[in-house]
Enzyme design. Structure first.
Site, PDB file in Angstrom:
ATOM      1  N   ASP A  65       0.852  -1.195   0.000  1.00  0.00           N
ATOM      2  CA  ASP A  65       0.000   0.000   0.000  1.00  0.00           C
ATOM      3  C   ASP A  65       0.893   1.252   0.000  1.00  0.00           C
ATOM      4  O   ASP A  65       1.825   1.346   0.810  1.00  0.00           O
ATOM      5  CB  ASP A  65      -0.864  -0.047   1.268  1.00  0.00           C
ATOM      6  CG  ASP A  65      -1.957   0.998   1.278  1.00  0.00           C
ATOM      7  OD1 ASP A  65      -2.426   1.388   0.192  1.00  0.00           O
ATOM      8  OD2 ASP A  65      -2.353   1.412   2.399  1.00  0.00           O
ATOM      9  N   GLY A 164      -7.522   8.447   7.467  1.00  0.00           N
ATOM     10  CA  GLY A 164      -7.669   8.762   8.883  1.00  0.00           C
ATOM     11  C   GLY A 164      -9.110   8.896   9.343  1.00  0.00           C
ATOM     12  O   GLY A 164     -10.051   8.559   8.619  1.00  0.00           O
ATOM     13  N   HIS A 194      -9.174   5.061  -1.936  1.00  0.00           N
ATOM     14  CA  HIS A 194      -8.429   5.116  -0.670  1.00  0.00           C
ATOM     15  C   HIS A 194      -9.221   5.938   0.339  1.00  0.00           C
ATOM     16  O   HIS A 194     -10.173   6.624  -0.022  1.00  0.00           O
ATOM     17  CB  HIS A 194      -7.061   5.771  -0.892  1.00  0.00           C
ATOM     18  CG  HIS A 194      -6.066   4.852  -1.514  1.00  0.00           C
ATOM     19  ND1 HIS A 194      -4.969   4.381  -0.836  1.00  0.00           N
ATOM     20  CD2 HIS A 194      -6.024   4.296  -2.748  1.00  0.00           C
ATOM     21  CE1 HIS A 194      -4.285   3.575  -1.644  1.00  0.00           C
ATOM     22  NE2 HIS A 194      -4.901   3.512  -2.801  1.00  0.00           N
ATOM     23  N   ARG A 243      -8.246  -0.072  12.987  1.00  0.00           N
ATOM     24  CA  ARG A 243      -7.532   0.530  14.119  1.00  0.00           C
ATOM     25  C   ARG A 243      -8.511   0.881  15.238  1.00  0.00           C
ATOM     26  O   ARG A 243      -8.227   0.676  16.419  1.00  0.00           O
ATOM     27  CB  ARG A 243      -6.816   1.809  13.672  1.00  0.00           C
ATOM     28  CG  ARG A 243      -5.731   1.577  12.648  1.00  0.00           C
ATOM     29  CD  ARG A 243      -5.098   2.896  12.239  1.00  0.00           C
ATOM     30  NE  ARG A 243      -4.070   2.673  11.227  1.00  0.00           N
ATOM     31  CZ  ARG A 243      -3.191   3.596  10.845  1.00  0.00           C
ATOM     32  NH1 ARG A 243      -3.219   4.791  11.378  1.00  0.00           N
ATOM     33  NH2 ARG A 243      -2.287   3.310   9.922  1.00  0.00           N
ATOM     34  N   ARG A 264      -3.154 -11.649  26.047  1.00  0.00           N
ATOM     35  CA  ARG A 264      -4.235 -12.424  25.408  1.00  0.00           C
ATOM     36  C   ARG A 264      -5.595 -12.002  25.922  1.00  0.00           C
ATOM     37  O   ARG A 264      -6.591 -12.144  25.224  1.00  0.00           O
ATOM     38  CB  ARG A 264      -4.004 -13.926  25.648  1.00  0.00           C
ATOM     39  CG  ARG A 264      -2.806 -14.450  24.905  1.00  0.00           C
ATOM     40  CD  ARG A 264      -2.421 -15.829  25.352  1.00  0.00           C
ATOM     41  NE  ARG A 264      -1.961 -15.812  26.744  1.00  0.00           N
ATOM     42  CZ  ARG A 264      -1.439 -16.870  27.371  1.00  0.00           C
ATOM     43  NH1 ARG A 264      -1.326 -18.024  26.746  1.00  0.00           N
ATOM     44  NH2 ARG A 264      -1.046 -16.779  28.623  1.00  0.00           N
TER      45      ARG A 264
HETATM   46  P1  13P Z   1      -8.713   4.831   5.861  1.00  0.00           P
HETATM   47  O1  13P Z   1      -7.838   5.711   6.673  1.00  0.00           O
HETATM   48  O2  13P Z   1      -9.979   5.527   5.497  1.00  0.00           O
HETATM   49  O3  13P Z   1      -8.976   3.519   6.491  1.00  0.00           O
HETATM   50  O4  13P Z   1      -7.962   4.549   4.457  1.00  0.00           O
HETATM   51  C1  13P Z   1      -6.995   3.555   4.358  1.00  0.00           C
HETATM   52  C2  13P Z   1      -6.245   3.609   3.072  1.00  0.00           C
HETATM   53  O5  13P Z   1      -6.592   4.267   2.137  1.00  0.00           O
HETATM   54  C3  13P Z   1      -5.056   2.758   2.988  1.00  0.00           C
HETATM   55  O6  13P Z   1      -4.385   2.943   1.786  1.00  0.00           O
HETATM   56  O1  G3H Z   2      -2.980   4.995   3.640  1.00  0.00           O
HETATM   57  C1  G3H Z   2      -2.493   4.916   4.756  1.00  0.00           C
HETATM   58  C2  G3H Z   2      -2.712   3.664   5.514  1.00  0.00           C
HETATM   59  O2  G3H Z   2      -3.721   3.843   6.462  1.00  0.00           O
HETATM   60  C3  G3H Z   2      -1.426   3.196   6.113  1.00  0.00           C
HETATM   61  O3  G3H Z   2      -1.039   4.011   7.164  1.00  0.00           O
HETATM   62  O4  G3H Z   2       1.409   4.424   6.845  1.00  0.00           O
HETATM   63  O5  G3H Z   2       0.342   4.584   9.098  1.00  0.00           O
HETATM   64  O6  G3H Z   2       0.671   2.367   7.976  1.00  0.00           O
HETATM   65  P1  G3H Z   2       0.429   3.840   7.795  1.00  0.00           P
HETATM   66 ZN    ZN Z   3      -4.452   4.929   1.069  1.00  0.00          ZN
END
Ligand code: 13P
Ligand code: G3H
Ligand code: ZN
Length: 292
Positions: A65, A164, A194, A243, A264
């Protein structure tokens, strides 16, 4: 067909997602950002996904990602990822094309597919900082040129979502008109959304009830995600909701059982709440369930 792509960075999150997908008999994409890979370490991620593949018969893809550069994409391709994203959205159009092309060339010669991004999401993407004022929707004509010139397999577009828990100040609003134009120009290119977490109000409420401080969090309502899928979005990225689920469950145990200190005790309900969250998305929002 619409796929959920869920961000992972530890064993419990991976197990929760594949358990949910298996119960719904749904294909699923697990994705790791470069910071998630730094955190979990690539060999561990790879082996945990291998374990999931051994355990279940459903198709499970492992995707990078927001790959920030060629080297990170190469590392993931060399480590058996099924697909990678190169995120050149912080660069100029031409620089984004050059970088994406380079990744596509390397990936395709090794049977790996590539997601690219055009347009800027408001908010924070890994090392990429884009202020609200710079937020730029995807231009449909540029999208067509971009895909033709890079040969990328799927395209992430900016239509008003952001990463976020704080996606909208007022009412949630997405530019479906832009999505429609992009689909007209690129009918055969899978489109990726995204920043597509719902920021599930019940999870935010549990977090806040048990000592959290996430006021005014707001995401993309389920109806809008459904509409996005009807209008041709093929992959929906979800991290924030997972999250929130993990944090909500852990906070509840900490508040209600202050004497607990066996991990656990709180990781088990955390994994269960992530699983329920993913099941809900697969079944009720994405419709990728093939459960008999
Ligand atoms: P969210 O922050 O909306 O869950 O988006 C996640 C994302 O786009 C990861 O690439
Ligand atoms: O697009 C962002 C994702 O939520 C990943 O976030 O870079 O904090 O792992 P991160
Ligand atoms: Zn993203």
């Amino acid at each position: 067909m619409l796929f959920g792509a869920f961000n992972v960075n530890n064993m419990e999150i991976i197990q929760a997602i594949v358990d949910a997908a298996n119960e719904e008999n749904s294909p699923v994409i697990l994705q790791a950002s470069s910071s998630a890979i730094k955190y979990a370490r690539i060999g561990y991620l790879r082996k945990m996904i291998e374990a999931a593949l051994e355990e279940y018969d459903i198709p499970i893809a492992l995707h990078l990602d927001h790959g920030p550069d060629f080297e990170t994409c190469k590392m993931c391709i060399d480590n058996g990822f099924s697909s990678v994203m190169i995120d050149g959205s912080k660069y100029s159009f031409e620089e984004n094309i050059d970088l994406t092309k380079k990744v596509v060339e390397y990936a395709h010669s090794r049977g790996v597919v590539v997601e690219a991004e055009l347009g800027k999401l408001a908010g924070i993407e890994d090392d990429v900082n884009v202020s609200d004022s710079d937020a730029m929707y995807t231009n449909p004509d540029e999208a067509k040129e971009f895909v033709n010139r890079t040969g990328c397999d799927s395209l992430a577009i900016a239509i008003g979502t952001s990463h976020g828990a704080y996606k909208f100040k007022g009412e949630a609003k997405l530019r479906f008109d832009i999505l429609e134009k992009v689909k007209e120009k690129l009918p055969n290119t899978p489109i990726v959304l995204h920043g597509a977490s719902t920021v599930i109000p019940e999870l935010v409420e549990i977090c806040n009830k048990y000592g959290g401080n996430i006021p005014g969090a707001k995401g993309v309502p389920d109806e809008m995600l459904h509409e996005a899928s009807l209008r041709g979005v093929s992959k929906i990225n979800v991290d924030t909701d997972l999250r929130l689920a993990m944090t909500a469950a852990i906070r509840k145990v900490f508040a209600e059982e202050p004497e607990a200190f066996d991990p656990r005790k709180y990781m088990t309900p955390a994994r269960e709440l992530i699983k329920q969250t993913v099941k809900h998305k697969i079944k009720d929002v994405f419709g990728s369930s093939n459960k008999a």
